[in-house]
Design a protein around this motif. Structure first.
Motif, mmCIF file in Angstrom:
data_model
loop_
_atom_site.group_PDB
_atom_site.id
_atom_site.type_symbol
_atom_site.label_atom_id
_atom_site.label_comp_id
_atom_site.label_asym_id
_atom_site.label_seq_id
_atom_site.Cartn_x
_atom_site.Cartn_y
_atom_site.Cartn_z
ATOM 1 N N GLY A 289 0.779 -1.228 0.000
ATOM 2 C CA GLY A 289 0.000 0.000 0.000
ATOM 3 C C GLY A 289 0.809 1.277 0.000
ATOM 4 N N VAL A 290 2.119 1.167 -0.234
ATOM 5 C CA VAL A 290 2.953 2.366 -0.327
ATOM 6 C C VAL A 290 2.701 3.009 -1.690
ATOM 7 C CG1 VAL A 290 5.297 3.281 -0.188
ATOM 8 C CG2 VAL A 290 4.695 1.222 1.090
ATOM 9 N N ILE A 291 2.455 4.291 -1.704
ATOM 10 C CA ILE A 291 2.168 4.993 -2.954
ATOM 11 C C ILE A 291 3.468 5.299 -3.686
ATOM 12 C CG2 ILE A 291 1.231 7.110 -3.969
ATOM 13 C CD1 ILE A 291 -0.777 7.199 -1.667
ATOM 14 N N PRO A 292 3.604 4.844 -4.938
ATOM 15 C CA PRO A 292 4.834 5.105 -5.681
ATOM 16 C C PRO A 292 4.859 6.495 -6.300
ATOM 17 C CG PRO A 292 3.365 3.764 -6.995
ATOM 18 C CD PRO A 292 2.688 3.955 -5.662
ATOM 19 N N ILE A 293 6.026 7.109 -6.242
ATOM 20 C CA ILE A 293 6.296 8.370 -6.937
ATOM 21 C C ILE A 293 7.421 8.055 -7.909
ATOM 22 C CG2 ILE A 293 7.082 10.769 -6.710
ATOM 23 C CD1 ILE A 293 6.052 10.659 -3.792
ATOM 24 N N ALA A 294 7.136 8.069 -9.201
ATOM 25 C CA ALA A 294 8.113 7.560 -10.153
ATOM 26 C C ALA A 294 8.069 8.301 -11.474
ATOM 27 C CB ALA A 294 7.851 6.065 -10.409
ATOM 28 N N THR A 295 9.193 8.256 -12.165
ATOM 29 C CA THR A 295 9.286 8.860 -13.485
ATOM 30 C C THR A 295 8.562 7.987 -14.508
ATOM 31 O OG1 THR A 295 11.513 7.876 -13.476
ATOM 32 C CG2 THR A 295 11.365 10.270 -13.289
ATOM 33 N N SER A 296 8.072 8.631 -15.557
ATOM 34 C CA SER A 296 7.268 7.959 -16.568
ATOM 35 C C SER A 296 8.159 7.301 -17.613
ATOM 36 C CB SER A 296 6.329 8.971 -17.240
ATOM 37 O OG SER A 296 5.461 8.329 -18.131
ATOM 38 N N ILE A 297 8.722 6.135 -17.246
ATOM 39 C CA ILE A 297 9.630 5.408 -18.134
ATOM 40 C C ILE A 297 9.225 3.944 -18.210
ATOM 41 C CG2 ILE A 297 11.665 6.881 -17.847
ATOM 42 C CD1 ILE A 297 12.524 4.799 -15.661
ATOM 43 N N SER A 298 9.642 3.290 -19.306
ATOM 44 C CA SER A 298 9.403 1.862 -19.486
ATOM 45 C C SER A 298 7.940 1.523 -19.195
ATOM 46 C CB SER A 298 10.357 1.063 -18.594
ATOM 47 O OG SER A 298 10.235 -0.324 -18.813
ATOM 48 N N CYS A 299 7.696 0.488 -18.391
ATOM 49 C CA CYS A 299 6.330 0.062 -18.109
ATOM 50 C C CYS A 299 5.759 0.737 -16.863
ATOM 51 C CB CYS A 299 6.270 -1.455 -17.950
ATOM 52 S SG CYS A 299 7.231 -2.085 -16.560
ATOM 53 N N LEU A 312 3.018 10.033 -11.103
ATOM 54 C CA LEU A 312 4.024 10.083 -12.158
ATOM 55 C C LEU A 312 4.637 11.475 -12.200
ATOM 56 C CD1 LEU A 312 2.093 8.131 -14.928
ATOM 57 C CD2 LEU A 312 4.201 7.380 -13.814
ATOM 58 N N ILE A 313 5.966 11.537 -12.167
ATOM 59 C CA ILE A 313 6.647 12.823 -12.146
ATOM 60 C C ILE A 313 7.656 12.918 -13.279
ATOM 61 C CG2 ILE A 313 6.398 13.123 -9.644
ATOM 62 C CD1 ILE A 313 9.381 12.232 -9.429
ATOM 63 N N ALA A 314 8.021 14.145 -13.613
ATOM 64 C CA ALA A 314 9.142 14.401 -14.517
ATOM 65 C C ALA A 314 10.395 14.516 -13.653
ATOM 66 C CB ALA A 314 8.909 15.678 -15.301
ATOM 67 N N PRO A 315 11.574 14.248 -14.221
ATOM 68 C CA PRO A 315 12.815 14.350 -13.426
ATOM 69 C C PRO A 315 13.242 15.804 -13.237
ATOM 70 C CG PRO A 315 13.336 13.742 -15.668
ATOM 71 C CD PRO A 315 11.827 13.747 -15.585
ATOM 72 N N ASN A 316 12.311 16.598 -12.756
ATOM 73 C CA ASN A 316 12.529 18.025 -12.512
ATOM 74 C C ASN A 316 12.061 18.324 -11.101
ATOM 75 O OD1 ASN A 316 11.157 20.877 -12.424
ATOM 76 N ND2 ASN A 316 12.726 21.026 -14.029
ATOM 77 N N LEU A 317 12.942 18.858 -10.285
ATOM 78 C CA LEU A 317 12.652 19.027 -8.866
ATOM 79 C C LEU A 317 11.395 19.847 -8.614
ATOM 80 C CD1 LEU A 317 13.414 18.607 -5.916
ATOM 81 C CD2 LEU A 317 14.957 20.576 -6.100
ATOM 82 N N GLU A 318 11.311 21.021 -9.209
ATOM 83 C CA GLU A 318 10.180 21.906 -8.939
ATOM 84 C C GLU A 318 8.858 21.283 -9.392
ATOM 85 O OE1 GLU A 318 13.087 22.915 -10.214
ATOM 86 O OE2 GLU A 318 13.721 23.949 -8.376
#
Length: 363
Positions: A289-299, A312-318
């Protein structure tokens, strides 16, 4: 790289755990791989089989001229060893992408009548920017003219694939490990985890900076980092310089049980990788049940159902922090995301995985 204690052969735990499921259903095993004399570590485990033969070959790399020359000189010897192993085998199993996997994918062409499987553990996205050797392996594996009786197992659902490409997965936990995850309280202190190698490709610094920014915005939170790697000294220096030691801790490599305990209470996991195959760190966290915060890559977008099962995040801090802060505004929605993440991940257990492997070996 493989290691020995004189009695058994050891290798990287997530890989060996998976291979042990394959090995349960065969009588004899021959592993063709490089060997290192480095001592065993916490992330190494032993193969579990009574009849294992390891055929040692040199490691090859082309990262500089010296290693490149040595590798080229070793190629004929490696080809010969791989050829003989394939000739002896009833079933050929390749692990790709990688230098040895590339050689194996070439040699298997000469054994069209033998049943074969290939596990492509990298990013199968046809549009991904990847090294030429990776793209070449993907081309060979999906070419049904030259690659006969091969099932190539890939992560994710991709359009316009050849008939031998099968969408697959990997797993860590058993059916019996399924639990109803605790409902987290997102109104109090938040626990973040990072699980992975401390290398540039995993962007651990970005995970640290995300939590640093959240702290500066008044979000009460902590980050536990599990994993080791070349960046660890620099990351620790960053934490010390920014006086973040009370909120961010580098634990190094820990046992799977230690990590599992952390996941059972964490709110979020951060994995802002540059590239992934099937990120087990996300699937394992989602299981509880841990919520993932991840870049939009691969699958990853598919795993997170394009934002319904995670962020889903971009690899941009802000941009990343803004998206997380926006998500934190709806506490009830986060409870739903956590449940959806767990429901999805708990479908992909080792029991289901092993059942699929048995089908492949009997085909």
């Amino acid at each position: 790289m493989h290691k020995s204690n004189g009695l058994k052969w050891y290798a990287y735990a997530p890989y060996v755990r998976e291979m042990n499921l394959w090995l349960k259903h065969v009588d004899e095993v021959e592993i063709v791989a490089p060997v290192t004399s480095m001592p065993l570590s916490e992330i190494d485990i032993a193969y579990s089989h009574d009849h294992i033969t390891l055929t040692q070959i040199p490691a090859i790399a082309f990262i500089n001229i010296s290693l490149g020359i040595k590798s080229l000189l070793a190629l004929p010897y490696i080809f010969l060893k791989l050829w003989k192993a394939c000739k002896r085998a009833d079933h050929i199993h390749l692990r790709c992408p990688g230098n040895i996997g590339l050689l194996g994918s070439l040699i298997q062409v000469f054994f069209p009548n033998k049943v074969k499987t290939a596990k492509y553990a990298g990013n199968w996205d046809p549009n991904a920017k990847q090294p030429l050797s990776y793209r070449f392996q993907k081309t060979i594996l999906s070419n049904t003219k030259y690659t006969k009786k091969m099932t190539a197992l890939v992560y994710g659902e991709w359009p316009n694939q050849t008939k031998n490409i099968k969408s697959f997965f990997t797993a860590t936990y058993r059916n019996q490990d399924r639990v109803v995850p605790v409902i987290r309280d997102y109104t109090k202190a938040l626990e973040f985890v990072f699980i992975g190698s401390l290398v540039t490709g995993k962007r651990p610094l970005l995970a640290i900076q995300i939590v640093e920014q959240l702290l500066s915005l008044g979000v009460t939170c902590k980050l536990q980092v599990f994993g080791d790697g070349v960046l660890k000294p620099k990351l620790q220096q960053y934490i010390d310089d920014k006086q973040l030691g009370d909120s961010i801790v580098l634990h190094g490599n820990k046992t799977s049980e230690t990590v599992k305990t952390a996941l059972q209470s964490a709110h979020f996991t951060i994995l802002a990788s540059k590239s992934e195959g099937w990120p087990k760190a996300l699937a394992e966290a989602m299981f509880f049940g841990v919520i993932p915060i991840a870049t939009s890559i691969s699958c990853v977008p598919n795993m997170l159902d394009y934002g319904k099962r995670g962020i889903l995040i971009a690899p941009n801090l802000e941009e990343a922090v803004s998206k997380i802060v926006l998500a934190l505004e709806s506490k009830q929605a986060l409870v739903s995301v956590s449940r959806l993440a767990s429901d999805w991940s708990q479908h992909y257990t080792l029991d289901v995985f092993e059942s699929e492997i048995k089908k492949l070996l009997k085909s």
